[in-house]
Design a protein around this motif. Sequence first.
Motif, PDB file in Angstrom:
ATOM      1  N   ARG A   8      12.601  19.498  -4.857  1.00  0.00           N
ATOM      2  CA  ARG A   8      11.926  20.901  -4.026  1.00  0.00           C
ATOM      3  C   ARG A   8      12.683  22.202  -4.136  1.00  0.00           C
ATOM      4  O   ARG A   8      14.103  22.241  -4.156  1.00  0.00           O
ATOM      5  N   ILE A   9      12.703  22.571  -5.186  1.00  0.00           N
ATOM      6  CA  ILE A   9      13.094  23.853  -6.101  1.00  0.00           C
ATOM      7  C   ILE A   9      12.859  25.366  -5.774  1.00  0.00           C
ATOM      8  O   ILE A   9      11.392  25.000  -5.990  1.00  0.00           O
ATOM      9  N   PRO A  10      13.480  26.207  -4.753  1.00  0.00           N
ATOM     10  CA  PRO A  10      12.889  27.507  -4.889  1.00  0.00           C
ATOM     11  C   PRO A  10      13.004  28.057  -6.029  1.00  0.00           C
ATOM     12  O   PRO A  10      14.196  28.358  -6.410  1.00  0.00           O
ATOM     13  N   SER A  11      12.004  29.414  -6.022  1.00  0.00           N
ATOM     14  CA  SER A  11      12.220  30.126  -7.352  1.00  0.00           C
ATOM     15  C   SER A  11      13.459  31.598  -6.939  1.00  0.00           C
ATOM     16  O   SER A  11      13.905  31.502  -5.739  1.00  0.00           O
ATOM     17  N   HIS A  12      14.005  31.930  -8.553  1.00  0.00           N
ATOM     18  CA  HIS A  12      15.247  33.011  -7.624  1.00  0.00           C
ATOM     19  C   HIS A  12      13.742  34.070  -8.679  1.00  0.00           C
ATOM     20  O   HIS A  12      12.916  34.043  -8.888  1.00  0.00           O
ATOM     21  N   ARG A  23      11.368  32.997 -10.789  1.00  0.00           N
ATOM     22  CA  ARG A  23      12.024  32.031 -11.537  1.00  0.00           C
ATOM     23  C   ARG A  23      12.040  30.968 -11.232  1.00  0.00           C
ATOM     24  O   ARG A  23      12.912  30.564 -10.415  1.00  0.00           O
ATOM     25  N   ALA A  24      11.367  29.350 -11.861  1.00  0.00           N
ATOM     26  CA  ALA A  24      10.931  28.733 -10.980  1.00  0.00           C
ATOM     27  C   ALA A  24      12.357  27.596 -11.776  1.00  0.00           C
ATOM     28  O   ALA A  24      12.728  26.272 -10.956  1.00  0.00           O
ATOM     29  N   LEU A  25      12.404  27.345 -12.927  1.00  0.00           N
ATOM     30  CA  LEU A  25      12.921  27.020 -14.242  1.00  0.00           C
ATOM     31  C   LEU A  25      13.560  27.801 -15.134  1.00  0.00           C
ATOM     32  O   LEU A  25      13.023  29.264 -15.399  1.00  0.00           O
ATOM     33  N   PRO A  26      15.200  27.814 -15.510  1.00  0.00           N
ATOM     34  CA  PRO A  26      15.352  26.324 -15.740  1.00  0.00           C
ATOM     35  C   PRO A  26      16.340  27.294 -14.054  1.00  0.00           C
ATOM     36  O   PRO A  26      16.770  28.397 -13.598  1.00  0.00           O
ATOM     37  N   THR A  27      17.107  26.009 -13.302  1.00  0.00           N
ATOM     38  CA  THR A  27      18.073  26.380 -12.357  1.00  0.00           C
ATOM     39  C   THR A  27      19.275  25.644 -12.158  1.00  0.00           C
ATOM     40  O   THR A  27      19.156  24.362 -13.155  1.00  0.00           O
ATOM     41  N   ALA A  28      19.852  25.276 -11.397  1.00  0.00           N
ATOM     42  CA  ALA A  28      20.530  24.675 -11.211  1.00  0.00           C
ATOM     43  C   ALA A  28      20.488  22.827 -11.080  1.00  0.00           C
ATOM     44  O   ALA A  28      21.382  21.956 -11.683  1.00  0.00           O
ATOM     45  N   ALA A  29      19.504  22.718 -10.242  1.00  0.00           N
ATOM     46  CA  ALA A  29      19.117  21.725  -9.701  1.00  0.00           C
ATOM     47  C   ALA A  29      18.516  21.084 -10.975  1.00  0.00           C
ATOM     48  O   ALA A  29      18.102  19.455 -11.179  1.00  0.00           O
ATOM     49  N   ARG A  30      17.678  21.536 -11.683  1.00  0.00           N
ATOM     50  CA  ARG A  30      17.192  21.466 -12.434  1.00  0.00           C
ATOM     51  C   ARG A  30      16.584  22.293 -13.800  1.00  0.00           C
ATOM     52  O   ARG A  30      16.234  23.314 -14.162  1.00  0.00           O
ATOM     53  N   ARG A  31      16.552  21.582 -14.920  1.00  0.00           N
ATOM     54  CA  ARG A  31      16.446  22.271 -16.079  1.00  0.00           C
ATOM     55  C   ARG A  31      14.878  21.863 -17.240  1.00  0.00           C
ATOM     56  O   ARG A  31      14.936  23.621 -17.492  1.00  0.00           O
ATOM     57  N   THR A  32      14.490  21.159 -16.745  1.00  0.00           N
ATOM     58  CA  THR A  32      12.923  20.729 -17.338  1.00  0.00           C
ATOM     59  C   THR A  32      12.080  20.318 -16.569  1.00  0.00           C
ATOM     60  O   THR A  32      12.679  18.979 -16.205  1.00  0.00           O
ATOM     61  N   TYR A 190       6.652  15.201 -13.175  1.00  0.00           N
ATOM     62  CA  TYR A 190       5.400  16.297 -12.572  1.00  0.00           C
ATOM     63  C   TYR A 190       6.142  17.056 -12.197  1.00  0.00           C
ATOM     64  O   TYR A 190       7.132  17.057 -11.228  1.00  0.00           O
ATOM     65  N   GLY A 191       5.705  18.046 -11.987  1.00  0.00           N
ATOM     66  CA  GLY A 191       6.131  19.806 -11.172  1.00  0.00           C
ATOM     67  C   GLY A 191       4.926  20.623 -11.199  1.00  0.00           C
ATOM     68  O   GLY A 191       3.900  20.479 -11.288  1.00  0.00           O
ATOM     69  N   VAL A 192       5.291  20.863  -9.723  1.00  0.00           N
ATOM     70  CA  VAL A 192       3.816  21.509  -8.251  1.00  0.00           C
ATOM     71  C   VAL A 192       4.359  22.552  -8.086  1.00  0.00           C
ATOM     72  O   VAL A 192       5.499  23.077  -8.004  1.00  0.00           O
ATOM     73  N   MET A 193       3.700  23.692  -9.052  1.00  0.00           N
ATOM     74  CA  MET A 193       3.989  25.486  -8.897  1.00  0.00           C
ATOM     75  C   MET A 193       3.130  25.780  -8.553  1.00  0.00           C
ATOM     76  O   MET A 193       1.851  26.431  -8.594  1.00  0.00           O
ATOM     77  N   ILE A 209       4.407  29.926  -2.180  1.00  0.00           N
ATOM     78  CA  ILE A 209       4.555  30.086  -3.217  1.00  0.00           C
ATOM     79  C   ILE A 209       6.082  31.282  -3.347  1.00  0.00           C
ATOM     80  O   ILE A 209       6.464  30.730  -2.607  1.00  0.00           O
ATOM     81  N   GLY A 210       5.984  30.311  -4.984  1.00  0.00           N
ATOM     82  CA  GLY A 210       7.893  30.360  -5.583  1.00  0.00           C
ATOM     83  C   GLY A 210       8.516  29.214  -4.959  1.00  0.00           C
ATOM     84  O   GLY A 210       9.706  29.266  -4.875  1.00  0.00           O
ATOM     85  N   GLU A 211       7.884  29.022  -4.852  1.00  0.00           N
ATOM     86  CA  GLU A 211       8.448  27.155  -4.760  1.00  0.00           C
ATOM     87  C   GLU A 211       7.923  25.960  -5.898  1.00  0.00           C
ATOM     88  O   GLU A 211       6.086  26.132  -6.048  1.00  0.00           O
ATOM     89  N   LEU A 212       8.745  25.559  -6.011  1.00  0.00           N
ATOM     90  CA  LEU A 212       8.012  24.173  -7.381  1.00  0.00           C
ATOM     91  C   LEU A 212       8.517  22.938  -6.533  1.00  0.00           C
ATOM     92  O   LEU A 212       9.775  22.526  -6.291  1.00  0.00           O
ATOM     93  N   LEU A 213       7.523  22.216  -6.504  1.00  0.00           N
ATOM     94  CA  LEU A 213       7.746  20.268  -6.331  1.00  0.00           C
ATOM     95  C   LEU A 213       8.170  19.625  -7.695  1.00  0.00           C
ATOM     96  O   LEU A 213       7.085  19.902  -8.175  1.00  0.00           O
ATOM     97  N   TYR A 214       9.501  18.551  -7.948  1.00  0.00           N
ATOM     98  CA  TYR A 214       9.259  18.330  -8.177  1.00  0.00           C
ATOM     99  C   TYR A 214       9.555  16.461  -8.500  1.00  0.00           C
ATOM    100  O   TYR A 214       9.729  16.154  -7.138  1.00  0.00           O
ATOM    101  N   LEU A 215       8.508  16.179  -9.157  1.00  0.00           N
ATOM    102  CA  LEU A 215       8.392  14.526  -9.577  1.00  0.00           C
ATOM    103  C   LEU A 215       8.791  13.732 -10.116  1.00  0.00           C
ATOM    104  O   LEU A 215       8.362  13.773 -11.442  1.00  0.00           O
TER     105      LEU A 215
END
Length: 295
Positions: A8-12, A23-32, A190-193, A209-215
């Motif tokens: 689960r990736i919060p946007s900045h 901005r949901a990507l890139p983050t330290a936790a996930r680039r792509t 996959y990602g759900v944004m 809103i502002g959250e991305l779920l990566y699978l």
Amino acid sequence: MNSPVWQRIPSHLGDVGGLTIRRALPTAARRTIGAWCFLDHAGPAQLAPEAGMRVGPHPHTGLQTFSWLIEGQVLHRDSLGSEQLLRPGEVNLMTAGRGIAHSEESQSARLHLAQLWIALPEAQRFCAPAFEHFATLPRLPLGGFGATLLVGELLGQRSPVPSHSPLLGVDLHCLAPAEATLALRPDFEYGVMVLEGDVRVDQHEPLGIGELLYLAPGADAMQLRASAGCRLLLLGGAPFDEPLLLWWNFVGREPEEIRQFAADWNAEATLFGAVQGFDGPRLKAPPVPALRKPA
Ligand code: MN
């Protein structure tokens, strides 16, 4: 495989041309996610008169910018001479390849858009720059959602938007609460944004809103349960295994290459060309910090 099944990736928050973006990507936790390497979401916003988004001429390399407009109007100009108004339901795809410059300005009181970057694989990253506009995309019902196929294949349909690596992009929107079960490709991640409202993906806590779920790859289905008025992007692709270096508006592979792109742009090298018709200064690349070669 050591990667988590989901993340689960919060946007900045950021600022693009005077407009607040998530901005949901890139983050330290996930680039792509596949070749998707940069995910910005702006609005829905009411813009003050004389305000709005104004992004002066700036360069790109090694990527495609993918602009999906939900509300408002945005005028695109680039150094190939393209001048294109982007309206709701339309996509602008700009292939930077070895180098391009463009400007973007909102021309409406309201604005809601997603601007996403797609990394170009090694074989295409120095290709000739190009620009394409797509006014009509395949639309299909998906459970209780209306789906727009932005890129890739879904339920036997194929988007006219080309891609240089296996990629999926779908906009899902519902007016009333909706459910759908989507078949997934196990070789894709996959990602759900979420762009509006909230959605529950499988057994996970609702995503807003502002959250991305990566699978991670390996799943063969995904269940979505959305609130009324929800809009989300489902993004997917085969994991992009080339090391990417993103800095400012450039995508490259090595620090030295990025320094050269920035120097060339600031020296107004002919590589990027010139944007005609934008009333304002070109953006200058900031000083390049110490960059590390990606692993
Ligand atoms: Mn740009």
